[in-house]
Design an enzyme around this catalytic site. Structure first.
Site, PDB file in Angstrom:
ATOM      1  CG  ASP A   1      -0.355  -0.101   2.522  1.00  0.00           C
ATOM      2  OD1 ASP A   1       0.889  -0.119   2.610  1.00  0.00           O
ATOM      3  OD2 ASP A   1      -1.096  -0.169   3.515  1.00  0.00           O
TER       4      ASP A   1
ATOM      5  CG  ASP B   1       0.568  -4.080   2.146  1.00  0.00           C
ATOM      6  OD1 ASP B   1       0.795  -5.024   2.917  1.00  0.00           O
ATOM      7  OD2 ASP B   1       1.374  -3.146   1.951  1.00  0.00           O
TER       8      ASP B   1
ATOM      9  CD  GLU C   1       7.583  -0.177   7.924  1.00  0.00           C
ATOM     10  OE1 GLU C   1       7.822   0.936   7.406  1.00  0.00           O
ATOM     11  OE2 GLU C   1       6.594  -0.870   7.650  1.00  0.00           O
TER      12      GLU C   1
END
Length: 285
Positions: A62, A101, A200
């Site tokens: 995304d 995503d 992340e």
């Protein structure tokens, strides 16, 4: 094997499928603790073609919000956008596992909502899996999807869809409380059945701890070399943007090379050096 071909006489994008099987979910699971998994983002057929031979997984991220559409965050991304780009990436690849995503607002309300959104994405694109953000709160949804035949990649740490709650893009895991929550979230998603987990923007020791504690492969982005694989936004690592996160290594300067090529093109057009004899059609005798 690719099931989609394009007419080479009319299209620049002409996949030449090689007789090989795509990377599968079980194959990814077997890479835990082994050779690192290579993942990059892809949004278009041509980029998928170029990256496919070198990547184990292609993520239709995304992040296309910023990279393709110039949006300020991933929040405005729609299912329609993800489906269109996901189908393009599947058409341009034949080896890598393609994951897509789940956009913000399409899976958080209930497991049933998540299933409807994920089923649509897989049916319209031919992709193999979806990725969704969130920790322990999303574990029941992950389990619900997997029990109904939809493979899931989890995503913890810096979760861009939650940027309005997080308040920024800083690294996660600097406090004891945050560390404990990150580990607990990761374990919950892995135990729910996720076949891979993106970590992340997490401080390195925590990413290493998570990798040791979960059974599925971890894929780092701004995390640790001890993760079972790595992912980056392709346009970042190719040097197409001046501003990139700290964790990005620029493997090229495509922005500079594109700018130089366009500058040369513009000069040739203005001087009438282009088109030259090789680029025009002569009248037949």
């Amino acid at each position: 094997m690719s099931t989609y071909t394009l007419d080479s006489a009319t299209s620049r994008a002409t996949p030449t499928p090689t007789p090989t099987k795509r990377v599968t979910v079980p194959a990814v699971l077997k890479r835990k603790g082994g050779e690192p998994l290579v993942m990059l983002t892809a949004y278009t057929t041509r980029m998928a073609q170029l990256m496919d031979p070198h990547c184990d997984m292609l993520l239709v991220g995304d992040s296309l919000a910023q990279v393709i559409y110039g949006l300020p965050s991933t929040v405005p991304v729609t299912l329609e956008m993800m489906a269109a780009h996901g189908a393009a990436v599947v058409r341009g690849s034949y080896r890598a596992l393609v994951a897509i995503d789940m956009p913000f607002g399409t899976y958080e309300a209930s497991p049933e909502q998540a299933f409807a959104s994920a089923a649509r994405l897989l049916k319209e694109t031919g992709a193999a899996a979806v990725k969704l953000e969130g920790g322990a709160a999303m574990a029941p949804t992950v389990r619900f999807l997997i029990e109904r035949g939809i493979p899931v990649i989890g995503h913890v740490g810096l979760t861009p869809q939650a940027i309005n709650v997080l308040g920024g893009y800083g690294a996660r895991g600097r406090s004891d409380a945050e560390r404990a929550k990150l580990v607990a979230d990761s374990v919950a998603i892995a135990e729910a059945g996720a076949f891979a987990l993106v970590i992340e923007g997490v401080v390195e020791p925590i990413a290493a701890e998570i990798t040791q504690k979960v059974a599925c492969p971890t894929i780092g982005i701004g995390a640790s070399t001890t993760c079972d694989g790595q992912v980056l936004v392709t346009e970042d690592m190719l040097g197409l943007f001046e501003r990139t996160p700290k964790f990005v290594k620029k493997f090229d300067d495509l922005a500079g090379r594109i700018s130089a090529a366009v500058e040369t093109y513009a000069a040739d057009v203005r001087s009438r050096a282009f088109p030259g004899p090789d680029q025009v059609y002569a009248a037949r005798d």
